[in-house]
Design a protein around this motif. Structure first.
Motif, PDB file in Angstrom:
ATOM      1  N   LYS A 132      -1.596  -2.801 -12.055  1.00  0.00           N
ATOM      2  CA  LYS A 132      -2.608  -1.975 -11.383  1.00  0.00           C
ATOM      3  C   LYS A 132      -2.505  -0.572 -11.951  1.00  0.00           C
ATOM      4  O   LYS A 132      -1.447   0.060 -11.911  1.00  0.00           O
ATOM      5  CB  LYS A 132      -2.383  -1.946  -9.875  1.00  0.00           C
ATOM      6  N   PHE A 188      -4.682  -5.542  -8.183  1.00  0.00           N
ATOM      7  CA  PHE A 188      -3.869  -5.836  -9.360  1.00  0.00           C
ATOM      8  C   PHE A 188      -4.561  -6.890 -10.207  1.00  0.00           C
ATOM      9  O   PHE A 188      -5.123  -7.848  -9.683  1.00  0.00           O
ATOM     10  CB  PHE A 188      -2.494  -6.376  -8.945  1.00  0.00           C
ATOM     11  N   LEU A 197      -3.128   3.216 -11.633  1.00  0.00           N
ATOM     12  CA  LEU A 197      -3.245   4.101 -10.497  1.00  0.00           C
ATOM     13  C   LEU A 197      -4.126   5.272 -10.852  1.00  0.00           C
ATOM     14  O   LEU A 197      -4.598   6.008 -10.118  1.00  0.00           O
ATOM     15  CB  LEU A 197      -1.856   4.582 -10.058  1.00  0.00           C
ATOM     16  N   ILE A 222       2.279   1.720  -3.488  1.00  0.00           N
ATOM     17  CA  ILE A 222       1.232   2.206  -4.389  1.00  0.00           C
ATOM     18  C   ILE A 222       1.008   3.700  -4.162  1.00  0.00           C
ATOM     19  O   ILE A 222       0.938   4.480  -5.123  1.00  0.00           O
ATOM     20  CB  ILE A 222      -0.077   1.404  -4.185  1.00  0.00           C
ATOM     21  N   ASP A 223       0.913   4.116  -2.905  1.00  0.00           N
ATOM     22  CA  ASP A 223       0.720   5.534  -2.593  1.00  0.00           C
ATOM     23  C   ASP A 223       1.887   6.367  -3.097  1.00  0.00           C
ATOM     24  O   ASP A 223       1.690   7.449  -3.667  1.00  0.00           O
ATOM     25  CB  ASP A 223       0.548   5.742  -1.092  1.00  0.00           C
ATOM     26  N   ARG A 274       1.714   6.645  -6.911  1.00  0.00           N
ATOM     27  CA  ARG A 274       0.625   7.551  -7.279  1.00  0.00           C
ATOM     28  C   ARG A 274       1.041   9.009  -7.037  1.00  0.00           C
ATOM     29  O   ARG A 274       0.818   9.873  -7.882  1.00  0.00           O
ATOM     30  CB  ARG A 274      -0.625   7.189  -6.478  1.00  0.00           C
ATOM     31  N   GLU A 311       0.833  -1.203   0.000  1.00  0.00           N
ATOM     32  CA  GLU A 311       0.000   0.000   0.000  1.00  0.00           C
ATOM     33  C   GLU A 311       0.866   1.250   0.000  1.00  0.00           C
ATOM     34  O   GLU A 311       0.559   2.220  -0.698  1.00  0.00           O
ATOM     35  CB  GLU A 311      -0.935   0.008   1.206  1.00  0.00           C
ATOM     36  N   LEU A 338      -5.118  -6.222  -3.552  1.00  0.00           N
ATOM     37  CA  LEU A 338      -4.795  -4.801  -3.690  1.00  0.00           C
ATOM     38  C   LEU A 338      -5.283  -4.219  -5.015  1.00  0.00           C
ATOM     39  O   LEU A 338      -5.009  -3.068  -5.326  1.00  0.00           O
ATOM     40  CB  LEU A 338      -3.282  -4.598  -3.563  1.00  0.00           C
ATOM     41  N   MET A 397       1.406   0.461 -12.162  1.00  0.00           N
ATOM     42  CA  MET A 397       2.397  -0.373 -11.485  1.00  0.00           C
ATOM     43  C   MET A 397       2.315  -1.751 -12.123  1.00  0.00           C
ATOM     44  O   MET A 397       1.221  -2.270 -12.353  1.00  0.00           O
ATOM     45  CB  MET A 397       2.112  -0.491  -9.991  1.00  0.00           C
TER      46      MET A 397
END
Length: 65
Positions: free
Chosen positions: A63, A47, A65, A16-17, A20, A13, A45, A27
């Protein structure tokens, strides 16, 4: 000892943040097809998982974003 404490989930997480926040739109990674726990984590998550057409022993996780 550290298994089952959601550390991998929290780390992903954070990644990912960070991606982004840096303006990335996608990703993408590769996971061994027999690594069921990582594939399940990726799916949880958000993906998408697909077979790598060049190497059947790999799965591609993506994934947006």
């Amino acid at each position: 000892e550290w298994q089952h404490h959601s550390i991998a989930h929290k780390l992903m997480e954070s990644l990912i943040d960070c991606a982004r926040n840096r303006g990335l739109e996608l990703m993408e990674g590769f996971v061994l097809s027999d690594n069921r726990k990582m594939l399940a984590l990726a799916q949880s998550l958000g993906f998408a998982v697909s077979i790598d057409k060049e190497d059947l022993a790999l799965r591609v996780v993506k994934k947006y974003l």
